[in-house]
Motif scaffolding. Structure first.
Motif, PDB file in Angstrom:
ATOM      1  N   ILE A 192      52.022  42.178  36.665  1.00 41.83           N
ATOM      2  CA  ILE A 192      52.374  41.614  35.357  1.00 41.83           C
ATOM      3  C   ILE A 192      51.668  40.265  35.175  1.00 41.83           C
ATOM      4  O   ILE A 192      51.276  39.623  36.149  1.00 41.83           O
ATOM      5  CB  ILE A 192      53.918  41.458  35.185  1.00 41.83           C
ATOM      6  N   LEU A 193      51.543  39.865  33.918  1.00 43.60           N
ATOM      7  CA  LEU A 193      50.952  38.561  33.599  1.00 43.60           C
ATOM      8  C   LEU A 193      51.915  37.453  34.046  1.00 43.60           C
ATOM      9  O   LEU A 193      53.125  37.568  33.840  1.00 43.60           O
ATOM     10  CB  LEU A 193      50.720  38.493  32.082  1.00 43.60           C
ATOM     11  N   ALA A 194      51.369  36.386  34.639  1.00 43.70           N
ATOM     12  CA  ALA A 194      52.237  35.307  35.152  1.00 43.70           C
ATOM     13  C   ALA A 194      51.697  33.945  34.704  1.00 43.70           C
ATOM     14  O   ALA A 194      50.889  33.861  33.775  1.00 43.70           O
ATOM     15  CB  ALA A 194      52.306  35.405  36.667  1.00 43.70           C
ATOM     16  N   ASP A 195      52.167  32.883  35.342  1.00 41.93           N
ATOM     17  CA  ASP A 195      51.690  31.511  35.104  1.00 41.93           C
ATOM     18  C   ASP A 195      51.973  31.058  33.664  1.00 41.93           C
ATOM     19  O   ASP A 195      53.083  31.210  33.189  1.00 41.93           O
ATOM     20  CB  ASP A 195      50.196  31.433  35.463  1.00 41.93           C
ATOM     21  N   GLU A 196      50.989  30.463  32.987  1.00 39.95           N
ATOM     22  CA  GLU A 196      51.187  29.942  31.636  1.00 39.95           C
ATOM     23  C   GLU A 196      49.949  30.208  30.799  1.00 39.95           C
ATOM     24  O   GLU A 196      48.856  30.426  31.338  1.00 39.95           O
ATOM     25  CB  GLU A 196      51.425  28.423  31.679  1.00 39.95           C
ATOM     26  N   ILE A 197      50.122  30.218  29.481  1.00 44.75           N
ATOM     27  CA  ILE A 197      48.974  30.218  28.560  1.00 44.75           C
ATOM     28  C   ILE A 197      49.236  29.070  27.591  1.00 44.75           C
ATOM     29  O   ILE A 197      50.233  29.091  26.848  1.00 44.75           O
ATOM     30  CB  ILE A 197      48.819  31.551  27.796  1.00 44.75           C
ATOM     31  N   SER A 198      48.392  28.065  27.642  1.00 51.32           N
ATOM     32  CA  SER A 198      48.641  26.848  26.862  1.00 51.32           C
ATOM     33  C   SER A 198      47.307  26.130  26.651  1.00 51.32           C
ATOM     34  O   SER A 198      46.288  26.558  27.210  1.00 51.32           O
ATOM     35  CB  SER A 198      49.593  25.950  27.660  1.00 51.32           C
ATOM     36  N   PRO A 199      47.309  25.036  25.894  1.00 54.01           N
ATOM     37  CA  PRO A 199      46.034  24.300  25.748  1.00 54.01           C
ATOM     38  C   PRO A 199      45.523  23.708  27.070  1.00 54.01           C
ATOM     39  O   PRO A 199      44.382  23.270  27.150  1.00 54.01           O
ATOM     40  CB  PRO A 199      46.377  23.183  24.751  1.00 54.01           C
ATOM     41  N   ASP A 200      46.368  23.730  28.124  1.00 51.35           N
ATOM     42  CA  ASP A 200      45.879  23.338  29.459  1.00 51.35           C
ATOM     43  C   ASP A 200      44.986  24.419  30.060  1.00 51.35           C
ATOM     44  O   ASP A 200      44.148  24.135  30.913  1.00 51.35           O
ATOM     45  CB  ASP A 200      47.067  23.160  30.426  1.00 51.35           C
ATOM     46  N   THR A 201      45.200  25.658  29.650  1.00 51.85           N
ATOM     47  CA  THR A 201      44.496  26.781  30.298  1.00 51.85           C
ATOM     48  C   THR A 201      43.555  27.529  29.345  1.00 51.85           C
ATOM     49  O   THR A 201      42.967  28.539  29.720  1.00 51.85           O
ATOM     50  CB  THR A 201      45.511  27.788  30.893  1.00 51.85           C
ATOM     51  N   CYS A 202      43.477  27.068  28.103  1.00 54.87           N
ATOM     52  CA  CYS A 202      42.581  27.689  27.110  1.00 54.87           C
ATOM     53  C   CYS A 202      41.644  26.626  26.550  1.00 54.87           C
ATOM     54  O   CYS A 202      42.002  25.453  26.506  1.00 54.87           O
ATOM     55  CB  CYS A 202      43.366  28.195  25.895  1.00 54.87           C
ATOM     56  N   ARG A 203      40.480  27.024  26.069  1.00 57.91           N
ATOM     57  CA  ARG A 203      39.707  26.123  25.210  1.00 57.91           C
ATOM     58  C   ARG A 203      39.908  26.585  23.770  1.00 57.91           C
ATOM     59  O   ARG A 203      39.659  27.759  23.460  1.00 57.91           O
ATOM     60  CB  ARG A 203      38.220  26.123  25.583  1.00 57.91           C
ATOM     61  N   LEU A 204      40.361  25.667  22.939  1.00 54.41           N
ATOM     62  CA  LEU A 204      40.705  25.964  21.551  1.00 54.41           C
ATOM     63  C   LEU A 204      39.955  24.989  20.655  1.00 54.41           C
ATOM     64  O   LEU A 204      40.120  23.771  20.799  1.00 54.41           O
ATOM     65  CB  LEU A 204      42.230  25.803  21.355  1.00 54.41           C
ATOM     66  N   TRP A 205      39.116  25.505  19.770  1.00 53.14           N
ATOM     67  CA  TRP A 205      38.346  24.637  18.866  1.00 53.14           C
ATOM     68  C   TRP A 205      38.773  24.915  17.435  1.00 53.14           C
ATOM     69  O   TRP A 205      38.948  26.089  17.048  1.00 53.14           O
ATOM     70  CB  TRP A 205      36.832  24.912  18.988  1.00 53.14           C
ATOM     71  N   ASP A 206      38.907  23.867  16.634  1.00 53.96           N
ATOM     72  CA  ASP A 206      39.196  24.064  15.218  1.00 53.96           C
ATOM     73  C   ASP A 206      38.080  24.924  14.608  1.00 53.96           C
ATOM     74  O   ASP A 206      36.894  24.683  14.853  1.00 53.96           O
ATOM     75  CB  ASP A 206      39.272  22.708  14.500  1.00 53.96           C
ATOM     76  N   SER A 207      38.476  25.930  13.810  1.00 52.07           N
ATOM     77  CA  SER A 207      37.496  26.900  13.282  1.00 52.07           C
ATOM     78  C   SER A 207      36.436  26.255  12.411  1.00 52.07           C
ATOM     79  O   SER A 207      35.296  26.729  12.369  1.00 52.07           O
ATOM     80  CB  SER A 207      38.197  27.956  12.430  1.00 52.07           C
ATOM     81  N   ILE A 208      36.804  25.205  11.691  1.00 55.03           N
ATOM     82  CA  ILE A 208      35.848  24.609  10.750  1.00 55.03           C
ATOM     83  C   ILE A 208      35.077  23.459  11.394  1.00 55.03           C
ATOM     84  O   ILE A 208      33.856  23.405  11.312  1.00 55.03           O
ATOM     85  CB  ILE A 208      36.580  24.137   9.468  1.00 55.03           C
ATOM     86  N   THR A 209      35.791  22.574  12.083  1.00 48.70           N
ATOM     87  CA  THR A 209      35.136  21.349  12.573  1.00 48.70           C
ATOM     88  C   THR A 209      34.701  21.436  14.044  1.00 48.70           C
ATOM     89  O   THR A 209      34.008  20.546  14.534  1.00 48.70           O
ATOM     90  CB  THR A 209      36.105  20.164  12.457  1.00 48.70           C
ATOM     91  N   ASP A 210      35.148  22.455  14.768  1.00 49.29           N
ATOM     92  CA  ASP A 210      34.920  22.569  16.216  1.00 49.29           C
ATOM     93  C   ASP A 210      35.630  21.472  17.017  1.00 49.29           C
ATOM     94  O   ASP A 210      35.350  21.283  18.211  1.00 49.29           O
ATOM     95  CB  ASP A 210      33.419  22.561  16.581  1.00 49.29           C
ATOM     96  N   LYS A 211      36.579  20.750  16.372  1.00 51.24           N
ATOM     97  CA  LYS A 211      37.332  19.726  17.113  1.00 51.24           C
ATOM     98  C   LYS A 211      38.076  20.378  18.276  1.00 51.24           C
ATOM     99  O   LYS A 211      38.664  21.454  18.125  1.00 51.24           O
ATOM    100  CB  LYS A 211      38.338  19.056  16.150  1.00 51.24           C
ATOM    101  N   LYS A 212      38.031  19.736  19.425  1.00 54.80           N
ATOM    102  CA  LYS A 212      38.671  20.299  20.622  1.00 54.80           C
ATOM    103  C   LYS A 212      40.166  20.022  20.602  1.00 54.80           C
ATOM    104  O   LYS A 212      40.590  18.870  20.453  1.00 54.80           O
ATOM    105  CB  LYS A 212      38.018  19.722  21.878  1.00 54.80           C
TER     106      LYS A 212
END
Ligand code: UDP
Length: 261
Positions: A192-212
């Motif tokens: 099964i999936l474990a641990d966490e999924i959060s901005p600590d473990t993902c790279r997330l960029w704003d769709s328009i500005t690419d802001k991190k």
């Protein structure tokens, strides 16, 4: 069910035993680390936001049939999870090339990949989580062929779901890291999936500005990490649009909740 002794302390979370042998409590700390623990600090309120964001994503994944360890969130910093034996591999999923891969392979930053790319890293801080191949996993029995095939299927569904979820709120899912564990119930073991999924473990960029909007704000000294994580939580509908969550507010919320217990 009562909280028992500390079983394990990692860089960002602590695991506590409970009176139920199959369940443990996962506590989200405020510690931020990068570059294999060489850079560290404490960012007040980060754990509270990651707890909420990870709960949101994992419960949505449950609803599409992706089995995971989350049972329920207990309070601002803790969730009850199923006790699993963690497979000692970090599964990195990339939709856009950035971070370690561009340095390792000389790829241009921001290159959109034709298909999601899955990379395997051995979970071993002393060795610096080296990248490994599927053959290494099988050669050293870190997981079986069946487990890897099952995990790969789950990863592609998780990635599709998360791309859509984030795209709907104006965020590009660039890459992320997943961990899986073996959960033993009724004499059977399932992955099964474990641990966490959060901005600590993902790279997330704003769709328009690419802001991190992720941990690169800490890795690259961009500052404003709490406002970025708060922005992710607000866009996902976890925090109300009008609530202005600063680190101080998050900490206050956390202590109000604690005092109520
Ligand atoms: N990642 C993570 N934990 C790790 C290593 C990577 O959560 O120990 C995530 C990271 O946040 C990013 C993705 O996995 O979303 C790919 O990271 P990368 O390999 O580029 O490593 P980094 O740039 O962090 O060294």
């Amino acid at each position: 069910m009562k909280k028992g002794k500390k079983l394990y302390e990692g860089k960002a979370k602590i695991i506590y035993a409970t009176t139920d042998k199959d369940l443990v409590i996962q506590y989200f700390k405020d510690d931020a680390t990068a570059f294999n623990n060489q850079k560290k600090t404490i960012i007040e309120g980060k754990g509270v936001l990651n707890n909420r964001i990870s709960e949101h994503i994992l419960s949505n994944l449950s609803q599409i049939g992706i089995k995971n360890h989350l049972v329920k969130r207990l309070n601002m910093r803790e969730q009850i999870i199923k006790l699993v034996e963690i497979i000692p591999i970090e599964f990195v999923v990339r939709n856009v090339a950035t971070g370690s891969i561009i340095k390792r392979l000389g790829i241009e930053d921001g290159t959109v990949l034709k298909e999601p790319l899955i990379e395997y890293c051995l979970k071993d801080d002393e060795l610096g989580d080296p990248i490994i191949s599927e053959e290494h996993i099988l050669a050293f029995d870190w997981a079986s062929k069946e487990e890897i095939d099952e995990v790969k299927k789950m990863i592609l569904r998780i990635n599709d779901f998360m791309i859509g979820m984030f795209r709907g709120v104006g965020i590009k899912l660039i890459d992320f890291k997943l961990e899986f564990g073996r959960y033993k119930a009724n004499g059977k073991s399932e992955v099964i999936l474990a641990d966490e999924i959060s901005p600590d473990t993902c790279r997330l960029w704003d769709s328009i500005t690419d802001k991190k909007l992720d941990k690169d704000r800490f890795r690259k000294d961009l500052g404003e990490l709490i406002p970025a994580y708060t922005e992710v939580a607000k866009r996902l509908g976890i925090l109300h649009e009008q609530s202005n969550v600063s680190a101080v507010n998050v900490t206050k919320l956390s202590s109000v909740k604690k005092n109520r217990k």
